[in-house]
Design an enzyme around this catalytic site. Structure first.
Site: not given
Length: 317
Positions: A107, A196-197, A200-201, A204-205
């Protein structure tokens, strides 16, 4: 005399007919310790009730359905819902236990906490759902440094979820032609998130957070392993592909011996599961394929309210 109304004062007279439902989607269904940690966080507040759960191992995706009330100030504006802190606690548990770099499934997904959507129930309004979506998105973006994109009623212009996902490459598999694995996007986003920034981490996405009227999720198994055929059927079922208006679809691999048409019924009271099932069966027959009876992945709004009332009463007794 102090005429200020506080949430603490109003808790004495909670109106259980003004309810919000949260569907909380995470990119994990195979590691029970992770799901248990998220569920434990959800159960930390007795005023929030888990009314349903759905896990799909092939998709490596899970959904928790939660319900609680909304309190208002003296002007009628929403000021508090137990769902707020519950959802933040669940997000923290998910971010602490899911690493998207090691995730794979059939998915699509963009984040460890992939999607959070709020629906009004009972006498609640869409504005109240949007208020909570925006409050939760600000906390998730700031507290966990996760880019958050708002959608539908929570977005300033009502931008829809599928449009944002398409812009971010959500629908493009990056593994074996039909799977999603790891993080394949640039670390710096091509467009600014709502919270948020921009960076991207990879663990975490990205998170999508929205508010909208009820959406029914209905999946129809196709008895074949040819995902190309499933995608052709899915496109012709969807409104985007000239099929049923207010129906969005995905053709996905589902296990080793079948595929599936995953459907979002945006107005299920207008175009429901029976019409979707009939169209899938007709199109599959043209491909020479068999179809199984579809299934909903969640209760109806009426069943959810009924379940909530039963559980909240049981918790108080």
């Amino acid at each position: 005399m102090d005429f200020n109304c506080t949430a603490k004062d109003q808790k004495k007279g909670v109106d259980q007919s003004i309810l919000l439902c949260c569907k909380f989607f995470v990119s994990e269904s195979r590691r029970m310790a992770t799901l248990e940690a998220i569920e434990c966080a959800a159960r930390s507040n007795p005023e929030t009730v888990i009314v349903n759960k759905f896990h799909d191992r092939a998709y490596n995706r899970a959904r928790f359905t939660l319900v609680s009330y909304v309190l208002h100030d003296c002007t009628g504006s929403p000021v508090y819902s137990p769902l707020h802190q519950t959802v933040i606690a669940m997000a923290e548990a998910a971010f602490n236990t899911i690493n998207l770099e090691f995730h794979d499934g059939a998915h699509p997904r963009l984040g460890a906490v992939d999607d959070i959507v709020f629906h009004p129930l009972g006498r609640a309004s869409l504005d109240e759902a949007a208020w909570l979506a925006k409050a939760v998105s600000a906390d998730i973006g700031n507290r966990f440094s996760v880019p958050v994109f708002l959608y539908a009623a929570a977005h300033p212009t009502g931008k829809e979820l599928d449009t944002i996902r398409r812009e971010l490459g959500y629908y493009r598999p990056n593994f074996r032609g039909s799977q999603w694995a790891g993080w394949a996007m640039p670390d710096t986003l091509p467009q600014s998130p709502d919270e948020g920034p921009n960076v991207v981490s990879r663990a975490k996405g990205i998170s999508m957070i929205g508010a909208r009227p009820w959406v029914a999720l209905y999946n129809v198994p196709i008895l074949c392993t040819d995902v190309s055929a499933a995608r052709r059927i899915a496109r012709k079922v969807s409104g985007r592909g000239g099929g049923l208006p207010t129906v969005q679809t995905l053709g996905l691999v589902h296990g080793e011996d079948s595929t599936e048409i995953a459907c979002m019924l945006l107005e299920s009271n207008v175009i429901g599961a029976d019409r979707v099932q009939h169209r899938v069966e007709m199109l599959a027959a043209q491909e020479g394929l068999g179809v199984e009876k579809g299934y909903f992945t969640d209760f109806s709004p009426e069943m959810i309210v009924d379940q909530y009332m039963k559980l909240i009463t049981a918790n108080k007794s």
